[in-house]
Design an enzyme around this catalytic site. Structure first.
Site, short mmCIF file in Angstrom:
data_model
loop_
_atom_site.label_atom_id
_atom_site.label_comp_id
_atom_site.label_asym_id
_atom_site.label_seq_id
_atom_site.Cartn_x
_atom_site.Cartn_y
_atom_site.Cartn_z
N CYS A 2 -2.73 -15.28 8.24
CA CYS A 2 -1.92 -14.99 9.27
C CYS A 2 -0.90 -16.01 8.25
O CYS A 2 -1.42 -17.61 8.00
CB CYS A 2 -2.96 -15.58 10.54
N ARG A 27 3.12 -13.88 6.33
CA ARG A 27 1.67 -14.52 6.40
C ARG A 27 1.15 -12.86 7.31
O ARG A 27 0.14 -12.41 7.00
CB ARG A 27 1.41 -15.14 6.09
N TRP A 76 -2.10 -11.67 11.16
CA TRP A 76 -2.21 -9.85 10.28
C TRP A 76 -3.55 -9.96 10.49
O TRP A 76 -4.47 -10.07 10.31
CB TRP A 76 -2.58 -9.81 8.64
N ASN A 102 -6.46 -18.58 11.10
CA ASN A 102 -5.95 -17.68 10.60
C ASN A 102 -8.01 -17.47 8.92
O ASN A 102 -8.69 -18.93 8.96
CB ASN A 102 -5.62 -18.55 9.34
N GLY A 103 -7.70 -16.21 9.71
CA GLY A 103 -9.52 -16.67 8.42
C GLY A 103 -10.40 -15.48 8.97
O GLY A 103 -10.04 -14.65 9.77
N GLU A 530 -4.41 3.34 -13.49
CA GLU A 530 -3.88 1.64 -13.19
C GLU A 530 -3.26 1.03 -13.95
O GLU A 530 -1.89 0.88 -13.48
CB GLU A 530 -4.46 0.93 -12.42
N LYS A 534 1.27 0.44 -13.57
CA LYS A 534 1.91 -0.95 -13.35
C LYS A 534 3.01 -1.19 -14.61
O LYS A 534 3.89 -1.02 -14.00
CB LYS A 534 0.52 -2.17 -13.43
N GLU A 537 5.85 1.64 -12.80
CA GLU A 537 6.56 1.54 -12.26
C GLU A 537 6.96 -0.52 -11.88
O GLU A 537 8.14 -0.84 -11.18
CB GLU A 537 5.56 1.71 -10.69
N HIS A 553 -8.05 15.74 -28.25
CA HIS A 553 -7.93 16.91 -27.65
C HIS A 553 -6.46 17.15 -27.57
O HIS A 553 -6.02 17.99 -26.24
CB HIS A 553 -8.73 17.45 -25.93
N LYS A 656 7.98 0.53 -0.36
CA LYS A 656 6.05 -0.12 -0.29
C LYS A 656 5.20 0.08 0.38
O LYS A 656 3.93 0.62 -0.22
CB LYS A 656 6.30 -1.68 0.69
C1 AGP Z 1 1.12 1.09 -6.67
O1 AGP Z 1 1.26 0.20 -7.02
C2 AGP Z 1 1.87 1.41 -5.30
N1 AGP Z 1 2.37 0.68 -4.35
C3 AGP Z 1 1.69 2.85 -5.18
O2 AGP Z 1 0.92 3.75 -5.54
C4 AGP Z 1 0.71 3.14 -3.71
O3 AGP Z 1 -0.56 2.70 -4.11
C5 AGP Z 1 0.91 4.12 -3.31
O4 AGP Z 1 1.65 4.53 -2.47
C6 AGP Z 1 -0.36 4.32 -2.04
O5 AGP Z 1 0.39 3.33 -1.11
P1 AGP Z 1 -0.54 3.62 0.38
O6 AGP Z 1 -1.97 2.34 -0.32
O7 AGP Z 1 -0.29 2.15 1.34
O8 AGP Z 1 -1.06 4.72 1.22
#
Ligand code: AGP
Length: 661
Positions: A2, A27, A76, A102-103, A530, A534, A537, A553, A656
């Site tokens: 927060c 925050r 938050w 906050n916490g 993962e 990374k 993207e 394979h 996001k």
């Molecule tokens: C991952 O770095 C991306 N931001 C994206 O794959 C994300 O994880 C995915 O869109 C799911 O989002 P969410 O966790 O908000 O559902």
């Protein structure tokens, strides 16, 4: 996480506080509130939603809430959804004490029961509100100590006023850069009250407190949560980070663990929780305001990578009840409902899907329930077999991803039970679910998920332990042992992040690479996926993750001289012969010219002859390894993208939260 700001000085407190909150909104932004003391009155205002909602009901002119002592909070949510009632500040029964926090106060439930049993009326769902009422009790105790009688609010305030008068207004050090000092006769009664309350709290907290009859002081305290002091000319600031006051002063004072701070117009005094005066470390802030929001990092993603020890610790905090049971944040299912479960589906997207793949190993290993993991966008089109004995676990940082939300709605139509793992309190997916476990990573501003991935993995492991315990497959002592191992992970994460400089150098050397492959086995396979995501993207580079056993394979045809291949190696102490097989895989790709980048635990010497680059992580138990093996891959992708001159906070084509199907 927060945003917090407290102010005492000569400026209209409302203006100072609101401008500080605008700087702190990154925050936390699901609700906001302010409190100002002026003309003998404590006024508070708070609203759910963004700060703009609060500003709509406030006339920013100082006449709305007169006074030059105030504080503000952007929330938050962790305990209790984002509503007006749960927004901070929270006040005591008398309405003369206000607190922002906050916490996470781990023992708030016991404290709340104690308070309610003694007649206190608490109105919110938050953990924070107990602090306001505990302060009320300490102030009443101060009244008793001063010998005054009666029980009214004004009596309590008068007692504090009387005690404060004997403490004298503070003393020697000018606020303008004045070092910490003790007032002529010691701490203000409000400081003493807060100090006494802090000694009863468990967990993590930054607290800032105002009292109606004491415009001369703002008091604060911290444990495992940030608090910094701004020292101005005839004014002082208490804040979560320097961005809140950098427009007014660049002179700051660090507050250490388990310390209370008394901020006055003419000086700042610090005490530890035992009441011993402390000299705080002064420093000059040379960041600009934007850098301050990022904690001095050039990008939010870099800051969020660094926040992972705290984010993980907060997610894990307070998850065992005093009786030793794993507790979820919301449960609208009975234990019997969970015992009746005979199949688990996990639905998620992107990084959250990778967390789900890790969860599968834990859930099947601990509960012996079959567990399938499905990309949410595919889930409902495959006509999955669901019924009341199916548990669908939906993982989503934002809680708004439409693919995942539609999967949840489909599951509910088929009468399945739904448990959400989410980082955003009050978002849609948790509201559609029968049970919820919130990660407590704070807002993640960078589009690429980092700290929320670690939070999701930890939450998945907690859900696995919860199911195993509820179904009687794991005993309480076994669960406690796993939770204890989990509690040690934030320190291992911190240690790992302290050794990634070679990873940054390696990433910069590979900025011109055309592609990178990622291999792993067992829980290392989702980590490989993962790592590949990374890199895709952030660096816009072709990258692919494979189960190492799958190489022969087909994918091994991709191997050519110089091709970087990252291999996530399981512990040699883990599943029998899994380690030996992946060492063979490393040899296979190296024999064909690949440049091997090996992530292996400390002490694993078998991989050394075959690693062109060896990245060490602390040894952990198998299922917890992703909490450390993921970290070098985050740093690798981020640094390589930066070396390519790319914006790691807002990569092209991405958002996001993907609220379209
Ligand atoms: C991952 O770095 C991306 N931001 C994206 O794959 C994300 O994880 C995915 O869109 C799911 O989002 P969410 O966790 O908000 O559902």
């Amino acid at each position: 996480m927060c945003g917090i700001i407290g102010y005492v000085g000569a400026q209209p407190a409302l203006e100072v506080v609101l401008s500080g909150l605008r700087r702190l909104e990154y925050r936390g932004y699901d609700s906001a509130g302010v409190a100002v003391v002026g003309a003998g009155v404590l006024r508070t205002e708070r609203r759910a939603g963004r700060l703009a909602n609060l500003e709509k009901v406030l006339d920013e002119g100082s006449d709305a809430m007169p006074g030059t002592t105030g504080m503000g909070h952007t929330r938050w949510a962790t305990h209790g959804g984002p509503t007006d009632v749960n927004a901070h500040p929270h006040t005591d029964c008398t309405g003369t004490v206000a607190v922002i926090h906050n916490g996470i106060i781990e023992n708030f439930a016991e404290l709340r029961t104690e308070l309610e049993n003694s007649g206190h009326e608490l109105t919110s769902e938050t953990d924070t509100e107990v602090v306001a009422h505990l302060l009320e009790i300490e102030i009443a105790r101060s009244r008793a100590a001063s010998g005054s009688t009666g029980g009214s609010a004004t009596t309590a305030a008068a007692a504090v006023a009387a005690a404060a008068a004997t403490a004298g207004t503070a003393g020697s050090s000018g606020a303008a850069g004045g070092a910490a000092d003790t007032g002529p006769t010691g701490p203000h009664p409000l400081t003493e009250a807060l100090r006494a309350v802090c000694r009863r709290l468990q967990g993590a907290f930054t607290l800032v407190v105002l009292h109606q009859d004491h415009p001369e002081v703002v008091v604060g305290a911290r444990r495992n949560s940030p608090l910094v002091v701004g020292l101005g000319a005839g004014e002082a600031f208490l804040a979560s980070d320097v961005s809140a006051f950098i427009a007014h002063t660049r002179e700051a004072l660090e507050i250490g663990q388990d310390q209370v701070v008394e901020a006055r117009r003419d000086g700042v005094t610090i005490y530890d929780f035992a009441g011993t005066p402390i000299e705080g470390r002064r420093y000059h802030v040379d960041w600009d305001a934007s850098a301050a929001e990022k904690g001095g990092f050039p990008y939010f993603m870099l800051k969020e990578i660094s926040e992972q020890p705290a984010a993980l610790a907060d997610t894990l905090r307070g998850r065992l009840s005093p009786e030793g049971s794993i507790v979820l944040d919301e449960e609208r299912l009975s234990d019997q409902d969970f015992r009746d479960i005979d199949k688990v589906f996990i639905v998620a997207c992107g990084t959250a899907y990778h967390a789900g793949l890790i969860a599968k190993y834990a859930i099947e290993h601990w509960t012996r329930l079959p567990c399938e993991v499905e990309m949410a966008s595919e889930f409902r089109y495959r006509d999955p077999v669901l019924d009341r004995s199916t548990l669908v676990v939906a993982i989503s940082q934002s809680g708004e991803t439409l693919d995942t939300l539609m999967a949840v709605k489909h599951a509910r139509e088929q009468k399945a039970r739904v448990l959400a793992i989410c980082n955003t309190n009050g978002s849609t997916i948790p509201r559609e679910s029968d049970a919820v476990l919130y990660t407590r990573c704070g807002p993640e501003v960078g589009v690429a998920a980092t700290k929320t991935f670690l939070g999701q993995v930890a939450a998945c492991l907690l859900v696995g332990l919860f199911l195993a315990q509820t179904r009687g497959v794991l005993y309480g002592d076994e669960v406690a042992a796993y939770v204890d191992r989990l509690q040690r992970m934030p320190e291992l994460v911190r240690r790992t992040l302290g050794t990634v400089e070679p990873v940054r150098e390696l990433a910069r050397s590979l900025a011109g690479a055309k592609a990178v492959l990622f291999l792993g086995r067992h829980v290392g396979y989702p980590v490989a996926l993962e790592g590949a995501l990374k890199l895709k993207e952030l660096a816009y580079m072709h990258a692919e993750g494979f189960p190492a056993g799958e190489l022969k394979h087909g994918p091994i045809a991709l191997i050519e001289p110089g091709l970087p291949v990252v291999v996530v190696v399981p512990s040699p102490r883990g599943r029998a012969n899994l380690h030996g097989k992946i060492v063979s895989n490393i040899q296979e790709v190296r024999a064909r010219g690949a440049r091997t980048i090996v992530i292996a635990e400390e002490g694993d010497t078998a991989v050394e002859p075959y690693a062109d680059h060896l990245i060490r992580v602390p040894a952990t138990s198998s299922l917890l390894a992703p909490l450390v093996t993921t970290l070098p891959l985050q740093v690798f992708a981020c640094e390589l993208a930066l070396a390519r001159g790319l914006d790691v906070d807002q990569p092209r084509n991405l958002a996001k939260s993907v609220t379209v199907e």
